[in-house]
Write an enzyme that holds these catalytic residues in place. Sequence first.
Site, PDB file in Angstrom:
ATOM      1  N   ASP A   1      23.003  10.478  35.135  1.00  0.00           N
ATOM      2  CA  ASP A   1      22.443  11.823  34.939  1.00  0.00           C
ATOM      3  C   ASP A   1      21.115  11.876  35.672  1.00  0.00           C
ATOM      4  O   ASP A   1      20.066  11.565  35.113  1.00  0.00           O
ATOM      5  CB  ASP A   1      22.235  12.136  33.457  1.00  0.00           C
ATOM      6  CG  ASP A   1      21.487  13.463  33.263  1.00  0.00           C
ATOM      7  OD1 ASP A   1      21.374  14.230  34.238  1.00  0.00           O
ATOM      8  OD2 ASP A   1      21.015  13.717  32.139  1.00  0.00           O
TER       9      ASP A   1
ATOM     10  N   ASP B   1      25.159  20.140  32.883  1.00  0.00           N
ATOM     11  CA  ASP B   1      24.304  20.176  31.685  1.00  0.00           C
ATOM     12  C   ASP B   1      23.336  21.354  31.824  1.00  0.00           C
ATOM     13  O   ASP B   1      23.608  22.451  31.358  1.00  0.00           O
ATOM     14  CB  ASP B   1      23.573  18.845  31.526  1.00  0.00           C
ATOM     15  CG  ASP B   1      22.540  18.874  30.399  1.00  0.00           C
ATOM     16  OD1 ASP B   1      22.621  19.755  29.525  1.00  0.00           O
ATOM     17  OD2 ASP B   1      21.635  18.010  30.390  1.00  0.00           O
TER      18      ASP B   1
ATOM     19  N   SER C   1      14.038  17.534  29.209  1.00  0.00           N
ATOM     20  CA  SER C   1      14.398  18.296  30.413  1.00  0.00           C
ATOM     21  C   SER C   1      15.330  19.407  29.951  1.00  0.00           C
ATOM     22  O   SER C   1      16.479  19.176  29.639  1.00  0.00           O
ATOM     23  CB  SER C   1      15.098  17.396  31.439  1.00  0.00           C
ATOM     24  OG  SER C   1      16.276  16.844  30.912  1.00  0.00           O
TER      25      SER C   1
ATOM     26  N   GLU D   1      18.832   9.128  34.025  1.00  0.00           N
ATOM     27  CA  GLU D   1      19.640   8.266  33.158  1.00  0.00           C
ATOM     28  C   GLU D   1      20.674   7.473  33.949  1.00  0.00           C
ATOM     29  O   GLU D   1      21.406   8.028  34.769  1.00  0.00           O
ATOM     30  CB  GLU D   1      20.366   9.102  32.094  1.00  0.00           C
ATOM     31  CG  GLU D   1      19.414   9.877  31.197  1.00  0.00           C
ATOM     32  CD  GLU D   1      20.151  10.757  30.194  1.00  0.00           C
ATOM     33  OE1 GLU D   1      21.389  10.664  30.108  1.00  0.00           O
ATOM     34  OE2 GLU D   1      19.484  11.546  29.510  1.00  0.00           O
TER      35      GLU D   1
ATOM     36  N   LYS E   1      25.751  20.459  24.190  1.00  0.00           N
ATOM     37  CA  LYS E   1      24.559  20.253  23.363  1.00  0.00           C
ATOM     38  C   LYS E   1      24.438  21.438  22.417  1.00  0.00           C
ATOM     39  O   LYS E   1      24.244  22.575  22.857  1.00  0.00           O
ATOM     40  CB  LYS E   1      23.305  20.141  24.244  1.00  0.00           C
ATOM     41  CG  LYS E   1      23.248  18.873  25.079  1.00  0.00           C
ATOM     42  CD  LYS E   1      22.047  18.901  26.009  1.00  0.00           C
ATOM     43  CE  LYS E   1      21.868  17.574  26.733  1.00  0.00           C
ATOM     44  NZ  LYS E   1      20.787  17.638  27.748  1.00  0.00           N
TER      45      LYS E   1
ATOM     46  N   GLU F   1      26.289  13.643  36.208  1.00  0.00           N
ATOM     47  CA  GLU F   1      25.832  14.834  35.477  1.00  0.00           C
ATOM     48  C   GLU F   1      24.646  15.474  36.193  1.00  0.00           C
ATOM     49  O   GLU F   1      23.711  14.778  36.587  1.00  0.00           O
ATOM     50  CB  GLU F   1      25.430  14.409  34.061  1.00  0.00           C
ATOM     51  CG  GLU F   1      24.853  15.511  33.202  1.00  0.00           C
ATOM     52  CD  GLU F   1      24.335  14.965  31.877  1.00  0.00           C
ATOM     53  OE1 GLU F   1      23.377  15.561  31.340  1.00  0.00           O
ATOM     54  OE2 GLU F   1      24.858  13.949  31.389  1.00  0.00           O
TER      55      GLU F   1
ATOM     56  N   GLU G   1      15.279   7.470  24.932  1.00  0.00           N
ATOM     57  CA  GLU G   1      16.639   7.299  24.429  1.00  0.00           C
ATOM     58  C   GLU G   1      17.034   5.835  24.302  1.00  0.00           C
ATOM     59  O   GLU G   1      18.217   5.514  24.178  1.00  0.00           O
ATOM     60  CB  GLU G   1      17.617   8.066  25.325  1.00  0.00           C
ATOM     61  CG  GLU G   1      17.316   9.570  25.283  1.00  0.00           C
ATOM     62  CD  GLU G   1      18.195  10.392  26.196  1.00  0.00           C
ATOM     63  OE1 GLU G   1      19.071   9.817  26.861  1.00  0.00           O
ATOM     64  OE2 GLU G   1      18.010  11.614  26.234  1.00  0.00           O
TER      65      GLU G   1
ATOM     66  N   GLY H   1      15.126  18.940  23.429  1.00  0.00           N
ATOM     67  CA  GLY H   1      15.217  18.228  24.701  1.00  0.00           C
ATOM     68  C   GLY H   1      13.896  18.143  25.440  1.00  0.00           C
ATOM     69  O   GLY H   1      12.964  18.905  25.183  1.00  0.00           O
TER      70      GLY H   1
ATOM     71  N   SER I   1      17.012  14.265  23.869  1.00  0.00           N
ATOM     72  CA  SER I   1      16.057  13.147  23.881  1.00  0.00           C
ATOM     73  C   SER I   1      15.212  13.123  22.614  1.00  0.00           C
ATOM     74  O   SER I   1      14.785  12.072  22.155  1.00  0.00           O
ATOM     75  CB  SER I   1      15.175  13.201  25.131  1.00  0.00           C
ATOM     76  OG  SER I   1      14.599  14.479  25.270  1.00  0.00           O
TER      77      SER I   1
ATOM     78  N   LYS J   1      27.648  11.117  24.419  1.00  0.00           N
ATOM     79  CA  LYS J   1      26.440  10.628  25.078  1.00  0.00           C
ATOM     80  C   LYS J   1      25.341  10.624  24.030  1.00  0.00           C
ATOM     81  O   LYS J   1      24.860  11.673  23.618  1.00  0.00           O
ATOM     82  CB  LYS J   1      26.095  11.568  26.239  1.00  0.00           C
ATOM     83  CG  LYS J   1      24.834  11.206  26.987  1.00  0.00           C
ATOM     84  CD  LYS J   1      24.585  12.230  28.086  1.00  0.00           C
ATOM     85  CE  LYS J   1      23.261  11.967  28.766  1.00  0.00           C
ATOM     86  NZ  LYS J   1      22.929  12.995  29.756  1.00  0.00           N
TER      87      LYS J   1
END
Length: 426
Positions: free
Chosen positions: A243, A313, A43, A165, A338, A286, A206, A41, A368, A389
């Site tokens: 998000d 998240d 973030s 996002e 995740k 999110e 993304e 990722g 990402s 997602k």
Amino acid sequence: MSTLIEAIVAREVLDSRGNPTIEVDVRLESGDVGRAIVPSGASTGAHEALELRDGDKSRYNGKGVLKAVQAVNEDIAEALIGFDAADQIALDQELIALDGTPNKSKLGANAILGVSLAAAKAAAAAFGLPLYRYLGGVYAHVLPVPMMNIMNGGQHATNSTDFQEFMIMPVGAESFREGLRWGAEIYHMLKKVIHDRGFSTTVGDEGGFAPSLPTNDAPLQLIMEAIEKAGYRPGEQIVIALDPATTEIFEDGKYHLKREGRSLSSAEMVDYWVDLVNRYPIISLEDGLAEDDWEGWALLRAKLGDRVQLVGDDFLVTNVQRLQRAIEAKAANSILIKLNQIGSLTETLSAIQLAQRSGWTAVVSHRSGESEDVTIADLVVATNAGQIKTGAPARTDRIAKYNQLLRIEEELGSAARYAGRSAFKV
């Protein structure tokens, strides 16, 4: 047919951002092989399991994963050769014990997850089953509503909005195939809308567009226009998910909206979201507050929890302990899943099951930094989670997951059910 592990081999490969990541092959005595590539990722939550990087600035700017590769090829291989790959829980427990740290910092969550997933794939192959069926059994049949990230900002783009996002969800479609088509058509219409306004149509990590826009709700205005021009009804056929990844803009107890030149308290940030939800058909939010703003999260749920899916998240990091605390505190009502935040398949499944038992939703997610690996497509069907997602309908690293879901839907035939609006508890 023996599902005992005969060999484990790891190597350094590249992800969708050109950064190194780890790929693991697990070969069984039956000759079957499972392969997994671990995502990463941009973030990342402070409470995530540790992704082991080399820190050697002379290779890949310090982002190499040779230490994780070595951990697999030496420590893990030595411990697991001869182990039954079909005994997933025991295998994951062995990996966790071998690491021996709370956040998997010795061997690396990337090393552990690569082996965990590759072993599951090898076992599925040995039994002659697709991964979703092996993991989910006979009742795995729900195709997810895609959360399609069609506009990127924050950490996933440069010189864009404060928020990360802006997504669309085709809840009114009859099938996954139809929902994917709707999303793709809106995505292409959005490109035209952005271009016609004189903005750039470059894309972020993304696949979403990342133009430099004057305000934080400008992307929502463009998305609404694109939905309608593509021939769809916002709020009925297509809903919006956000998000904002607010941990990235939280500092010294305030949320700093640089695009708007102001800083907000937790209560003011909650009011900000209430206002947006009143003005746009937003069904999911999110990380609307920072990862340790527990009081703010409880206030957010009190004000919006009956109208909006509030997804944790960075806040929950696929962690059963944090999830249990949030359930008891009535903070959030949904968890983002995740795999690499927690670092093993078993722990991931435990988080999904706890959420579902508690009346929460679970959204299975990419990172990402992705690859051609499609494990999450099988995972979301295996668990009947109902939402995935995995980016815009662009870039092969994102499309690979959508294409796998198309195959699964076709394979399930009349047994397949598209989650649609029933994916939500609000």
